[in-house]
Design a protein around this motif. Structure first.
Motif, PDB file in Angstrom:
ATOM      1  N   GLU A  41       0.940  -1.253  -0.066  1.00  0.00           N
ATOM      2  CA  GLU A  41       0.127  -0.019  -0.184  1.00  0.00           C
ATOM      3  C   GLU A  41       0.881   1.199   0.107  1.00  0.00           C
ATOM      4  N   VAL A  42       2.267   1.347   0.398  1.00  0.00           N
ATOM      5  CA  VAL A  42       2.890   2.424   0.363  1.00  0.00           C
ATOM      6  C   VAL A  42       3.776   2.415  -0.923  1.00  0.00           C
ATOM      7  N   PHE A  43       3.806   1.664  -1.926  1.00  0.00           N
ATOM      8  CA  PHE A  43       4.449   1.604  -2.911  1.00  0.00           C
ATOM      9  C   PHE A  43       3.650   1.635  -4.241  1.00  0.00           C
ATOM     10  N   ASP A  44       4.096   2.402  -5.225  1.00  0.00           N
ATOM     11  CA  ASP A  44       3.344   2.809  -6.423  1.00  0.00           C
ATOM     12  C   ASP A  44       4.450   1.841  -7.590  1.00  0.00           C
ATOM     13  N   ILE A  45       3.557   1.348  -8.656  1.00  0.00           N
ATOM     14  CA  ILE A  45       4.632   0.855  -9.845  1.00  0.00           C
ATOM     15  C   ILE A  45       4.530   2.019 -10.746  1.00  0.00           C
ATOM     16  N   VAL A  46       5.633   2.203 -11.253  1.00  0.00           N
ATOM     17  CA  VAL A  46       5.911   3.534 -12.195  1.00  0.00           C
ATOM     18  C   VAL A  46       6.229   2.741 -13.545  1.00  0.00           C
ATOM     19  N   TYR A  47       5.434   3.133 -14.423  1.00  0.00           N
ATOM     20  CA  TYR A  47       5.648   2.811 -15.977  1.00  0.00           C
ATOM     21  C   TYR A  47       6.415   3.843 -16.756  1.00  0.00           C
ATOM     22  N   ILE A  48       7.568   3.635 -17.372  1.00  0.00           N
ATOM     23  CA  ILE A  48       8.177   4.817 -18.035  1.00  0.00           C
ATOM     24  C   ILE A  48       7.830   4.783 -19.527  1.00  0.00           C
ATOM     25  N   GLY A  49       7.422   5.786 -20.158  1.00  0.00           N
ATOM     26  CA  GLY A  49       6.938   5.711 -21.378  1.00  0.00           C
ATOM     27  C   GLY A  49       5.954   4.852 -22.121  1.00  0.00           C
ATOM     28  N   SER A  50       5.077   4.471 -21.289  1.00  0.00           N
ATOM     29  CA  SER A  50       3.972   3.654 -21.558  1.00  0.00           C
ATOM     30  C   SER A  50       2.572   4.149 -21.462  1.00  0.00           C
ATOM     31  N   SER A  70      -1.039   2.162  -8.277  1.00  0.00           N
ATOM     32  CA  SER A  70      -0.774   1.283  -7.084  1.00  0.00           C
ATOM     33  C   SER A  70      -0.357  -0.148  -7.263  1.00  0.00           C
ATOM     34  N   ILE A  71       0.030  -0.685  -6.457  1.00  0.00           N
ATOM     35  CA  ILE A  71       0.301  -2.261  -6.850  1.00  0.00           C
ATOM     36  C   ILE A  71      -1.080  -3.044  -7.020  1.00  0.00           C
ATOM     37  N   SER A  72      -1.951  -2.688  -6.255  1.00  0.00           N
ATOM     38  CA  SER A  72      -3.281  -3.490  -6.548  1.00  0.00           C
ATOM     39  C   SER A  72      -3.817  -3.121  -7.945  1.00  0.00           C
ATOM     40  N   GLU A  73      -3.753  -1.796  -8.320  1.00  0.00           N
ATOM     41  CA  GLU A  73      -4.122  -1.589  -9.739  1.00  0.00           C
ATOM     42  C   GLU A  73      -3.397  -2.257 -10.713  1.00  0.00           C
ATOM     43  N   PHE A  74      -2.132  -2.295 -10.478  1.00  0.00           N
ATOM     44  CA  PHE A  74      -1.473  -2.938 -11.364  1.00  0.00           C
ATOM     45  C   PHE A  74      -1.641  -4.348 -11.602  1.00  0.00           C
ATOM     46  N   LEU A  75      -1.913  -4.911 -10.604  1.00  0.00           N
ATOM     47  CA  LEU A  75      -2.199  -6.416 -10.434  1.00  0.00           C
ATOM     48  C   LEU A  75      -3.598  -6.811 -11.084  1.00  0.00           C
ATOM     49  N   ASP A  76      -4.145  -5.856 -11.094  1.00  0.00           N
ATOM     50  CA  ASP A  76      -5.925  -6.012 -11.669  1.00  0.00           C
ATOM     51  C   ASP A  76      -5.654  -5.819 -13.220  1.00  0.00           C
ATOM     52  N   MET A  77      -4.407  -5.555 -13.619  1.00  0.00           N
ATOM     53  CA  MET A  77      -4.422  -5.167 -15.189  1.00  0.00           C
ATOM     54  C   MET A  77      -4.634  -6.388 -15.982  1.00  0.00           C
ATOM     55  N   GLU A  78      -4.935  -6.217 -17.047  1.00  0.00           N
ATOM     56  CA  GLU A  78      -4.998  -7.601 -17.879  1.00  0.00           C
ATOM     57  C   GLU A  78      -3.667  -7.919 -18.310  1.00  0.00           C
ATOM     58  N   ASP A  79      -3.005  -7.083 -18.948  1.00  0.00           N
ATOM     59  CA  ASP A  79      -1.610  -6.987 -19.650  1.00  0.00           C
ATOM     60  C   ASP A  79      -0.408  -6.279 -18.905  1.00  0.00           C
ATOM     61  N   LYS A  80       0.172  -7.187 -18.150  1.00  0.00           N
ATOM     62  CA  LYS A  80       1.157  -6.790 -17.319  1.00  0.00           C
ATOM     63  C   LYS A  80       2.388  -7.747 -17.733  1.00  0.00           C
ATOM     64  N   LYS A  81       3.001  -7.454 -18.824  1.00  0.00           N
ATOM     65  CA  LYS A  81       4.150  -8.353 -19.110  1.00  0.00           C
ATOM     66  C   LYS A  81       5.488  -8.046 -18.352  1.00  0.00           C
ATOM     67  N   LEU A  90       8.050   4.716  -3.386  1.00  0.00           N
ATOM     68  CA  LEU A  90       7.225   5.095  -2.244  1.00  0.00           C
ATOM     69  C   LEU A  90       6.275   6.108  -2.683  1.00  0.00           C
ATOM     70  N   ASN A  91       5.029   5.966  -2.167  1.00  0.00           N
ATOM     71  CA  ASN A  91       3.885   6.904  -2.251  1.00  0.00           C
ATOM     72  C   ASN A  91       3.920   7.731  -0.814  1.00  0.00           C
ATOM     73  N   SER A  92       4.721   7.328   0.160  1.00  0.00           N
ATOM     74  CA  SER A  92       4.661   7.733   1.615  1.00  0.00           C
ATOM     75  C   SER A  92       5.894   7.544   2.281  1.00  0.00           C
ATOM     76  N   GLU A  93       6.183   8.619   3.027  1.00  0.00           N
ATOM     77  CA  GLU A  93       7.451   7.999   3.797  1.00  0.00           C
ATOM     78  C   GLU A  93       7.083   7.269   5.305  1.00  0.00           C
ATOM     79  N   PRO A  94       8.332   6.486   5.667  1.00  0.00           N
ATOM     80  CA  PRO A  94       7.843   5.808   7.063  1.00  0.00           C
ATOM     81  C   PRO A  94       7.696   6.852   7.987  1.00  0.00           C
TER      82      PRO A  94
END
Length: 125
Positions: A41-50, A70-81, A90-94
């Motif tokens: 929940e405190v990490f995001d996936i970053v796509y570069i140039g997609s 978000s990681i959950s959004e990413f895992l819900d995507m159909e095409d995540k090669k 990180l989307n927040s600091e500890p």
């Protein structure tokens, strides 16, 4: 032939898909996230140039070059090669300002699992 042109090599490609991601830390992130608990929940996936605008809502930077999920959004995507270029951010600091080593476990649809470990990161108070 009087002229030759050099081209960049074709990037590696694979059809494998990511089925699961789990991120943990060597230290407590907050009271709610002790050492060893999932930090997805405190990490995001970053796509570069997609461009994945048809799959989920995403936050786009002004220059239009990075897409955050978000990681959950990413895992819900159909095409995540696995061949797509992604980073974790990180989307927040500890809450606890101590040194952290992050452990990232990635599972593929082939049954393979990969474990990654970050360098020790220090968060200043």
């Amino acid at each position: 032939m009087s002229t030759a042109y050099a081209c960049s090599p074709v990037p590696p490609y694979t059809n494998e898909k990511i089925t699961d991601i789990n991120i943990t830390s060597s230290a407590a992130f907050s009271d709610e996230l002790p050492a060893g608990s999932s930090l997805n929940e405190v990490f995001d996936i970053v796509y570069i140039g997609s461009d994945y605008s048809n799959q989920v809502d995403y936050r786009r930077l002004d220059n239009g070059e990075k897409d955050y999920f978000s990681i959950s959004e990413f895992l819900d995507m159909e095409d995540k090669k696995t061949s797509e270029f992604i980073q974790f951010a990180l989307n927040s600091e500890p809450t606890y300002k101590q040194n952290h080593v992050f452990y990232i476990e990635i599972s593929l649809d082939t049954g393979e699992q990969f474990s990654l470990e970050s360098q020790e990161l220090s968060f200043a108070e």
